[in-house]
Write a protein that holds these residues in place. Structure first.
Motif, mmCIF file in Angstrom:
data_model
loop_
_atom_site.group_PDB
_atom_site.id
_atom_site.type_symbol
_atom_site.label_atom_id
_atom_site.label_comp_id
_atom_site.label_asym_id
_atom_site.label_seq_id
_atom_site.Cartn_x
_atom_site.Cartn_y
_atom_site.Cartn_z
ATOM 1 N N ARG A 219 0.800 -1.220 0.000
ATOM 2 C CA ARG A 219 0.000 0.000 0.000
ATOM 3 C C ARG A 219 0.833 1.271 0.000
ATOM 4 O O ARG A 219 0.298 2.370 -0.123
ATOM 5 C CB ARG A 219 -0.937 -0.003 1.223
ATOM 6 N N LYS A 220 2.147 1.106 0.163
ATOM 7 C CA LYS A 220 3.002 2.297 0.196
ATOM 8 C C LYS A 220 4.404 1.936 -0.283
ATOM 9 O O LYS A 220 5.000 0.980 0.227
ATOM 10 C CB LYS A 220 3.056 2.833 1.637
ATOM 11 N N VAL A 221 4.896 2.703 -1.254
ATOM 12 C CA VAL A 221 6.266 2.515 -1.734
ATOM 13 C C VAL A 221 7.054 3.777 -1.384
ATOM 14 O O VAL A 221 6.685 4.888 -1.789
ATOM 15 C CB VAL A 221 6.299 2.251 -3.260
ATOM 16 N N ASN A 222 8.097 3.597 -0.606
ATOM 17 C CA ASN A 222 8.944 4.706 -0.178
ATOM 18 C C ASN A 222 10.299 4.638 -0.865
ATOM 19 O O ASN A 222 10.702 3.567 -1.336
ATOM 20 C CB ASN A 222 9.182 4.625 1.333
ATOM 21 N N LEU A 223 10.995 5.737 -0.882
ATOM 22 C CA LEU A 223 12.388 5.715 -1.340
ATOM 23 C C LEU A 223 13.123 6.893 -0.737
ATOM 24 O O LEU A 223 12.513 7.850 -0.243
ATOM 25 C CB LEU A 223 12.461 5.731 -2.875
ATOM 26 N N ARG A 224 14.427 6.797 -0.762
ATOM 27 C CA ARG A 224 15.281 7.903 -0.325
ATOM 28 C C ARG A 224 16.227 8.231 -1.462
ATOM 29 O O ARG A 224 16.748 7.318 -2.105
ATOM 30 C CB ARG A 224 16.076 7.509 0.923
ATOM 31 N N VAL A 225 16.438 9.495 -1.693
ATOM 32 C CA VAL A 225 17.296 9.916 -2.805
ATOM 33 C C VAL A 225 18.123 11.111 -2.348
ATOM 34 O O VAL A 225 17.619 11.983 -1.629
ATOM 35 C CB VAL A 225 16.435 10.233 -4.065
ATOM 36 N N ARG A 226 19.403 11.123 -2.744
ATOM 37 C CA ARG A 226 20.248 12.258 -2.363
ATOM 38 C C ARG A 226 19.612 13.531 -2.894
ATOM 39 O O ARG A 226 19.160 13.565 -4.038
ATOM 40 C CB ARG A 226 21.663 12.059 -2.929
ATOM 41 N N SER A 227 19.600 14.571 -2.079
ATOM 42 C CA SER A 227 18.824 15.766 -2.447
ATOM 43 C C SER A 227 19.340 16.422 -3.729
ATOM 44 O O SER A 227 18.585 17.066 -4.438
ATOM 45 C CB SER A 227 18.803 16.768 -1.295
ATOM 46 N N ASP A 228 20.630 16.231 -4.054
ATOM 47 C CA ASP A 228 21.176 16.850 -5.270
ATOM 48 C C ASP A 228 21.062 15.940 -6.498
ATOM 49 O O ASP A 228 21.566 16.281 -7.566
ATOM 50 C CB ASP A 228 22.639 17.263 -5.050
ATOM 51 N N ASN A 229 20.377 14.814 -6.354
ATOM 52 C CA ASN A 229 20.210 13.892 -7.490
ATOM 53 C C ASN A 229 18.961 14.305 -8.276
ATOM 54 O O ASN A 229 17.911 13.661 -8.231
ATOM 55 C CB ASN A 229 20.093 12.458 -6.961
ATOM 56 N N THR A 230 19.104 15.420 -9.012
ATOM 57 C CA THR A 230 17.926 16.012 -9.647
ATOM 58 C C THR A 230 17.317 15.102 -10.716
ATOM 59 O O THR A 230 16.111 15.078 -10.887
ATOM 60 C CB THR A 230 18.270 17.378 -10.268
ATOM 61 N N GLY A 231 18.176 14.354 -11.415
ATOM 62 C CA GLY A 231 17.674 13.452 -12.461
ATOM 63 C C GLY A 231 16.732 12.419 -11.868
ATOM 64 O O GLY A 231 15.604 12.226 -12.345
ATOM 65 N N ALA A 232 17.171 11.755 -10.810
ATOM 66 C CA ALA A 232 16.345 10.718 -10.177
ATOM 67 C C ALA A 232 15.082 11.348 -9.581
ATOM 68 O O ALA A 232 13.987 10.786 -9.687
ATOM 69 C CB ALA A 232 17.150 9.997 -9.101
ATOM 70 N N ARG A 233 15.215 12.531 -8.996
ATOM 71 C CA ARG A 233 14.032 13.171 -8.395
ATOM 72 C C ARG A 233 12.984 13.479 -9.462
ATOM 73 O O ARG A 233 11.791 13.284 -9.248
ATOM 74 C CB ARG A 233 14.442 14.437 -7.637
ATOM 75 N N HIS A 234 13.454 13.922 -10.640
ATOM 76 C CA HIS A 234 12.508 14.160 -11.755
ATOM 77 C C HIS A 234 11.778 12.891 -12.117
ATOM 78 O O HIS A 234 10.571 12.883 -12.336
ATOM 79 C CB HIS A 234 13.272 14.630 -13.014
ATOM 80 N N LEU A 235 12.560 11.832 -12.213
ATOM 81 C CA LEU A 235 11.978 10.536 -12.592
ATOM 82 C C LEU A 235 10.896 10.137 -11.588
ATOM 83 O O LEU A 235 9.776 9.770 -11.974
ATOM 84 C CB LEU A 235 13.108 9.482 -12.641
ATOM 85 N N TYR A 236 11.199 10.225 -10.301
ATOM 86 C CA TYR A 236 10.235 9.806 -9.285
ATOM 87 C C TYR A 236 8.987 10.692 -9.308
ATOM 88 O O TYR A 236 7.858 10.204 -9.193
ATOM 89 C CB TYR A 236 10.887 9.828 -7.893
ATOM 90 N N GLU A 237 9.215 11.998 -9.477
ATOM 91 C CA GLU A 237 8.061 12.912 -9.505
ATOM 92 C C GLU A 237 7.168 12.610 -10.704
ATOM 93 O O GLU A 237 5.949 12.598 -10.608
ATOM 94 C CB GLU A 237 8.534 14.371 -9.573
ATOM 95 N N LYS A 238 7.830 12.332 -11.838
ATOM 96 C CA LYS A 238 7.076 12.020 -13.065
ATOM 97 C C LYS A 238 6.166 10.803 -12.847
ATOM 98 O O LYS A 238 5.080 10.716 -13.389
ATOM 99 C CB LYS A 238 8.086 11.737 -14.197
#
Ligand SMILES: CC(C)(COP(=O)(O)OP(=O)(O)OC[C@H]1O[C@@H](n2cnc3c(N)ncnc32)[C@H](O)[C@@H]1OP(=O)(O)O)[C@@H](O)C(=O)NCCC(=O)NCCS
Length: 177
Positions: A128-147
């Protein structure tokens, strides 16, 4: 096993890892650890033997809330995703996702396909919930997750320390109905 077409026209195969993949996965991990600073380990730091990895994969295949999937292009391992659900009744519906793709294969849509595959599996597995942690300066991965619908849920400071410099991690998550 799932075959998906990338925008480039190449056919990507995604399947669950089996213990016999252990050596190839460790070679993959060694390669990617030298290709990015965004993972929790660098070259030579993973610290798992092929035998241990094989046993680990075996336990995953027997679990209903843990997953390791691999992405192959023409039989070459190019992407890796794990999801680790909690082990107790109160936390087994939730877990943490980790994903990587070899540098030569970035921006082909492989990370997207791996995560979509995990979310489909999670839906069927009652997660029911998928979590993740990403380095705050990893903008590429953050875009991917937000998308893909993950949202910001918080920050832990100083989670990484590289060459004497600290880095924060962002917590992101997606609720599964
Ligand atoms: C993060 C990672 C898994 C993305 O894999 P990928 O296969 O390149 O991802 P995709 O091709 O599916 O990219 C999807 C979206 O992510 C974003 N993105 C990915 N890499 C990006 C980059 N370097 N810069 C900006 N945006 C990026 C884009 O929004 C992209 O969409 P677009 O191609 O439509 O513009 C891969 O870059 C990687 O393994 N990096 C090193 C390890 C890592 O950081 N893992 C995540 C740890 S939390």
């Amino acid at each position: 096993m799932k075959r998906v077409r990338l925008q480039s026209g190449q056919e990507l195969t995604i399947r669950q890892a089996i213990p016999a993949d252990a050596e190839e996965i460790l070679a993959y991990i060694e390669q990617i650890s030298a290709e990015t600073d965004y993972l929790t380990f660098g070259p030579g730091e993973f610290g798992i033997t092929a035998e241990q990895e094989g046993i680990f994969i075996d336990t995953l295949t027997k679990s209903d809330n843990k997953l390791m999937i691999l992405a192959f292009l023409e039989n070459k391992l190019v992407g890796h995703l794990t999801f680790m659900g909690g082990s107790r009744p109160r936390t087994r519906h939730a877990g943490e996702l980790g994903v990587s793709v070899l540098r030569n294969y970035w921006r082909l849509g492989i990370g997207t396909k791996l995560i979509r595959c995990c979310l489909d599996w999670a839906n069927k597995a009652g997660i029911r919930k998928v979590n993740l942690r990403v380095r705050s300066d990893n903008t590429g991965a953050r875009h991917l997750y937000e998308k893909l619908g993950f949202v910001y849920e918080g920050k832990t400071t100083r989670e990484f320390c590289l060459d004497g410099k600290f880095y924060d991690v962002i917590h992101m998550g997606i609720e599964i109905d």
